[in-house]
Design an enzyme around this catalytic site. Structure first.
Site, short mmCIF file in Angstrom:
data_model
loop_
_atom_site.label_atom_id
_atom_site.label_comp_id
_atom_site.label_asym_id
_atom_site.label_seq_id
_atom_site.Cartn_x
_atom_site.Cartn_y
_atom_site.Cartn_z
N ASP A 29 0.82 -1.21 0.00
CA ASP A 29 0.00 0.00 0.00
C ASP A 29 0.85 1.25 0.00
OD1 ASP A 29 -2.17 -1.58 0.16
OD2 ASP A 29 -2.60 -1.27 2.13
N TYR A 32 1.89 2.09 -3.39
CA TYR A 32 0.73 2.61 -4.13
C TYR A 32 0.50 4.07 -3.75
CZ TYR A 32 -3.90 2.97 -6.19
OH TYR A 32 -4.96 3.38 -6.93
N ASP A 33 0.53 4.32 -2.43
CA ASP A 33 0.28 5.69 -1.94
C ASP A 33 1.32 6.66 -2.50
OD1 ASP A 33 -1.86 4.78 -0.57
OD2 ASP A 33 -0.94 4.84 1.42
N SER A 78 -14.63 8.58 0.13
CA SER A 78 -13.35 8.15 0.67
C SER A 78 -12.90 9.24 1.63
CB SER A 78 -12.39 7.87 -0.48
OG SER A 78 -11.52 8.91 -0.66
N ILE A 79 -11.78 9.04 2.30
CA ILE A 79 -11.32 10.06 3.25
C ILE A 79 -10.00 10.61 2.76
CG2 ILE A 79 -10.87 10.56 5.68
CD1 ILE A 79 -12.15 8.06 6.49
N GLU A 115 -11.07 8.15 15.74
CA GLU A 115 -11.36 6.71 15.63
C GLU A 115 -10.15 5.98 15.07
OE1 GLU A 115 -14.77 6.20 13.12
OE2 GLU A 115 -16.04 7.42 14.40
N LYS A 117 -8.43 3.76 12.17
CA LYS A 117 -8.69 3.51 10.75
C LYS A 117 -8.47 2.02 10.52
CE LYS A 117 -8.13 5.34 6.13
NZ LYS A 117 -8.14 4.06 5.44
N ASP A 119 -8.22 -1.59 8.99
CA ASP A 119 -7.68 -1.99 7.69
C ASP A 119 -8.47 -3.19 7.16
OD1 ASP A 119 -6.08 -1.76 5.55
OD2 ASP A 119 -4.25 -2.46 6.51
N ARG A 138 -18.13 -1.22 -1.31
CA ARG A 138 -18.10 0.16 -1.77
C ARG A 138 -17.95 0.24 -3.29
NH1 ARG A 138 -13.39 3.64 0.36
NH2 ARG A 138 -12.75 4.54 -1.61
N GLU A 174 -16.77 -1.26 8.76
CA GLU A 174 -15.64 -1.97 8.18
C GLU A 174 -15.71 -3.45 8.54
OE1 GLU A 174 -13.72 0.13 6.57
OE2 GLU A 174 -11.74 -0.76 6.32
N TYR A 232 -19.28 2.46 11.87
CA TYR A 232 -18.81 3.83 12.14
C TYR A 232 -19.65 4.92 11.48
CZ TYR A 232 -16.18 2.73 7.82
OH TYR A 232 -15.81 2.32 6.57
N LYS A 311 -12.88 13.05 12.92
CA LYS A 311 -14.14 13.54 12.34
C LYS A 311 -14.66 14.70 13.18
CE LYS A 311 -15.22 8.86 10.81
NZ LYS A 311 -16.05 7.66 10.95
N LYS A 335 -2.20 8.65 8.94
CA LYS A 335 -1.67 7.28 8.89
C LYS A 335 -0.45 7.07 9.77
CE LYS A 335 -3.73 5.80 4.68
NZ LYS A 335 -3.58 4.97 3.52
N CYS A 429 22.54 -30.66 7.91
CA CYS A 429 22.45 -29.52 8.83
C CYS A 429 23.57 -28.54 8.51
CB CYS A 429 22.55 -30.00 10.27
SG CYS A 429 22.74 -28.65 11.44
N CYS A 432 26.07 -28.60 11.89
CA CYS A 432 26.87 -29.75 12.33
C CYS A 432 27.04 -30.80 11.23
CB CYS A 432 26.25 -30.39 13.57
SG CYS A 432 24.75 -31.31 13.21
N CYS A 447 17.43 -31.56 11.81
CA CYS A 447 18.80 -32.05 11.91
C CYS A 447 18.77 -33.19 12.92
CB CYS A 447 19.70 -30.92 12.39
SG CYS A 447 21.20 -31.50 13.18
N CYS A 453 24.82 -31.33 17.82
CA CYS A 453 24.74 -30.14 16.97
C CYS A 453 24.85 -28.88 17.85
CB CYS A 453 23.39 -30.13 16.24
SG CYS A 453 23.13 -28.65 15.24
#
Ligand code: IVH
Length: 691
Positions: A29, A32-33, A78-79, A115, A117, A119, A138, A174, A232, A311, A335, A429, A432, A447, A453
């Site tokens: 993410d 992406y952001d 969206s926020i 609140e 967030k 995920d 959504r 959510e 929420y 909010k 975030k 292993c 040893c 092992c 060992c």
């Protein structure tokens, strides 16, 4: 410039499709952001290049064709994400809100609701005549997918509302998966894959698993995926034939609640799960304090969050502020550092555990993820390593959430080097050189070197010294490495034969540290039977089993000599554990270790078998969940056990009571469902108080 814009749009579009439609994210993410913000910035600088199909111009992705599409009666917004992730982000939001409401410095601080967030994925629930009639995702914000059949399988979502609720309403919230539920699910998936079941896969993270479950075409499968829900938001629909704008909807009946906090309380009173962390705060300072508190709590929450949401509390102010480009002006997301990031694999090493288990571990270029710098990520075992096909040189997504060990979740195949070699488990292993074998029906290679060992010896010593075993403070991993490598300690009793001169001769060992270690060793000699037994590191004998054995038999000899039949009479001991104990004590060298340790001065009080049955809580079983205000989980457990109670990990009909603290989750729900008494810390203290 134009090429960069086109390239960004293409990348984001593809990533969005993989994420929303295929449930198989291409990138973390955070990445992406970053791309999204770069595109936003470029478009802001050059509005002439903005295209209507740019990913910045819409919310989410198109719904999957196989679900019935539903047009939202109120668009699902969206926020806006605050770009500054420092505490200044909260200050900037407050300043923007005040400016827009034309407040001056002389005006009092504004009230907000802060609140978590969550995920997961946003879901809209439509109730008609108090009954849940439709649930949808959504989608792109305008149109979502009808997933009613799957949502109905979520126990936390009421199917019928009490008569105190308005008969026609829409609730949003959510759907998410708890981390423990996610671990269980993935373990189950690994077993299914190991059994050779086709078309099974593990999930990369809880959100992905939740999204996959909600968008499952077969509700029977969805029902097997443990999902949870937090409400929420609330909307009314007096007239359901016409779509309403968000402003209309905000006003449509919600004024009766006055504030967002009142809405949350109403939702709660109608039986919706509402996060206990949602909090009314005052001004920027209140937001900052909340941001701090939750940052400190984040790892201990039972579910993932990627930030907090602020909010404006007053609903009429919300309506006055309205929205811009599908984001309300009265809310913002703030975030925390991402829990998934890119990095590269520099090597794949195989580590040897206490029981000889070989674990492939990816050595990573250091990367900051989930609030810490990560350099190692487990690949679990051969099957997992093969399934993920991680190779040296690969660019991978690593994930670290909560206190879970960092994990490689996926490989960016398009960045793979031509000559990258497939990883294979070694036949011997790495420490040893003994043979490594994978037994029929087992996922792990082991092992077979045993205490020959040095890696197993080191782990055995560390386990013995663990604070929940005989507890030798000051004996850490580096020191154990040195002691074993120098040939000073080969067996557990050797620890107690160390003298000052041995230690002082070690590299970088100061006089003070040497004396500290000797003092800790001396202190550790006085212990308990349960700790000693646990410290021996017998396979399948964990802390709880060691306690059960100590309580049942009272003394070491009785345990060492117990037959399988006798062992099976102990609470919670089954054939696998009984056999493991017998195998261990049938080997003369293990008994010798016990004798030698005692000869070195390790001692404990032995008691008559089952003597603790007269304790006040004997025969009672408790479960501890959530964070208690002052006691740590271990302290609470110790108090209960001293009073004779057993502490179990999960709630069943046999549970006497559940001790619940903050952020208690599914265990508390289960206790409530089974009608098992729930106690807080004060009640626990009263329970264990000496009478
Ligand atoms: S309120 C007014 N509250 O964040 C905006 N959303 O980018 C309506 N989310 O898709 C959403 N936790 O899935 C709101 N406490 C919270 C939330 C939350 C997570 C998600 C939600 C939405 C996305 C918005």
């Amino acid at each position: 410039m134009r090429e960069r814009l086109a390239r960004l749009r293409e990348q984001l579009q593809l990533a969005g499709h993989h994420y929303h439609v295929l449930d198989e994210p291409l990138m973390p993410d955070a990445e992406y952001d970053r791309l999204f913000r770069e595109l936003q910035a470029l478009e802001a600088e050059h509005p002439e290049f903005l295209t209507p199909d740019s990913p910045t111009q819409r919310v989410g992705a198109a719904p999957m064709a196989s679900f019935t599409q539903v047009r939202h009666r109120v668009p699902m917004l969206s926020i806006h994400t605050e770009t500054d992730i420092s505490e200044q982000g909260a200050v900037q939001f407050d300043a923007r809100v005040r400016k827009q409401l034309q407040l001056s410095e002389a005006d009092p601080a504004l009230d907000y609701v802060a609140e978590l967030k969550f995920d997961g994925l946003a879901i809209s629930l439509i109730y008609s005549n108090h009954l849940l009639v439709q649930a949808c995702t959504r989608g792109d914000g305008e149109t979502g997918e009808d997933v009613t059949h799957n949502i109905r399988t979520i126990g936390q979502i009421p199917l019928r509302l009490p008569h105190t609720a308005p008969p026609e309403l829409e609730v949003r919230g959510e759907v998410y998966m708890r981390r423990d539920d996610f671990e269980h699910l993935n373990n189950r998936q690994r077993e299914r894959i190991a059994q050779g079941l086709k078309n099974e896969k593990t999930f990369v993270n809880p959100r992905n698993a939740a999204a996959g479950a909600v968008r499952q075409l077969d509700p029977r499968i969805a029902a097997q995926r443990p999902l949870s829900f937090f409400a929420y938001a609330l909307h009314f629909h007096a007239d359901t034939s016409q779509p309403l704008s968000p402003v209309q909807a905000t006003l449509n009946g919600l004024q009766t609640y006055g504030s967002h906090m009142q809405v949350l309380l109403a939702l709660k009173s109608w039986g919706f799960p509402v996060s206990e962390h949602s909090k009314q705060v005052s001004g920027a300072n209140g937001l900052i304090a909340f941001h701090h508190d939750i940052a400190a709590l984040r790892d201990r929450l039972p579910f993932d969050i990627d930030g907090v949401v602020y909010k404006v509390n007053d609903i009429s102010l919300q309506a006055r502020m309205g929205m811009v480009s599908r984001e309300p002006r009265w809310a913002v997301a703030h975030k925390y550092p991402a829990q998934e990031e890119f990095t590269t694999v520099q090597a794949i090493e195989v580590q040897v555990g206490r029981t000889g288990k070989l674990t492939p571990v990816a050595k990573l270029a250091p990367v900051f993820v989930g609030g810490v710098t990560v350099t190692n990520a487990t690949l679990h075992n051969e099957d997992e390593a093969r399934r993920k096909d991680v190779r040296v040189g690969d660019t991978v997504v690593v994930r670290r959430a909560g206190d879970v060990i960092p994990e490689v979740v996926s490989v960016m195949l398009e960045k793979r080097l031509q000559d990258a070699q497939i990883f294979t488990m070694p036949s011997h292993c790495p420490v040893c050189q003994s043979l490594a074998v994978r037994e029929e029906g087992e996922a792990d290679y082991r092992c077979i070197g045993g205490l020959f060992c040095s890696a197993q010896r080191k782990q055995a010593i560390l386990h013995f010294a663990h604070r929940r075993a005989v507890e030798v403070d000051d004996l850490g991993e580096k020191l154990v490495d040195q002691l074993v490598d120098a040939g000073l300690v080969n067996t557990l009793p050797d620890l107690y034969k160390l003298g000052f001169s041995h230690l002082a001769a070690l590299d970088r060992m100061a006089e003070k540290s040497a004396n500290n270690l000797l003092a800790s060793l001396e202190r550790s000699k006085q212990t308990t039977l349960a700790r000693f037994l646990f410290g021996l590191g017998i396979r399948h004998v964990g802390e709880a089993t060691a306690k059960d054995l100590a309580r049942h038999f009272g003394g070491m000899e009785a345990i060492m000599d117990a037959s399988i039949e006798q062992l099976l009479t102990v609470n919670d001991i089954g054939p696998v554990v009984a056999q493991s104990l017998r195998t261990f004590f049938d080997q003369p060298h293990n008994r010798e270790v016990v004798e030698q340790l005692r000869a070195c001065g390790i001692h404990w009080e032995e008691s008559a078998p089952g003597a603790r049955l007269d304790l006040p809580l004997a025969g009672h079983t408790y479960v501890i969940t959530g964070t208690l205000p002052t006691l740590s989980r271990e302290q609470a457990q110790a108090l209960l056990e001293e009073a004779g109670a057993k502490v179990a990990g999960s709630v069943s009909k046999k549970t006497t009571g559940v001790i619940a603290g903050e952020a208690a989750g599914s265990k508390l729900d289960k206790a409530n469902a089974l009608g098992i008494p729930v106690l807080d810390e004060a009640a626990l203290m009263a329970l264990v108080k000496p009478r």
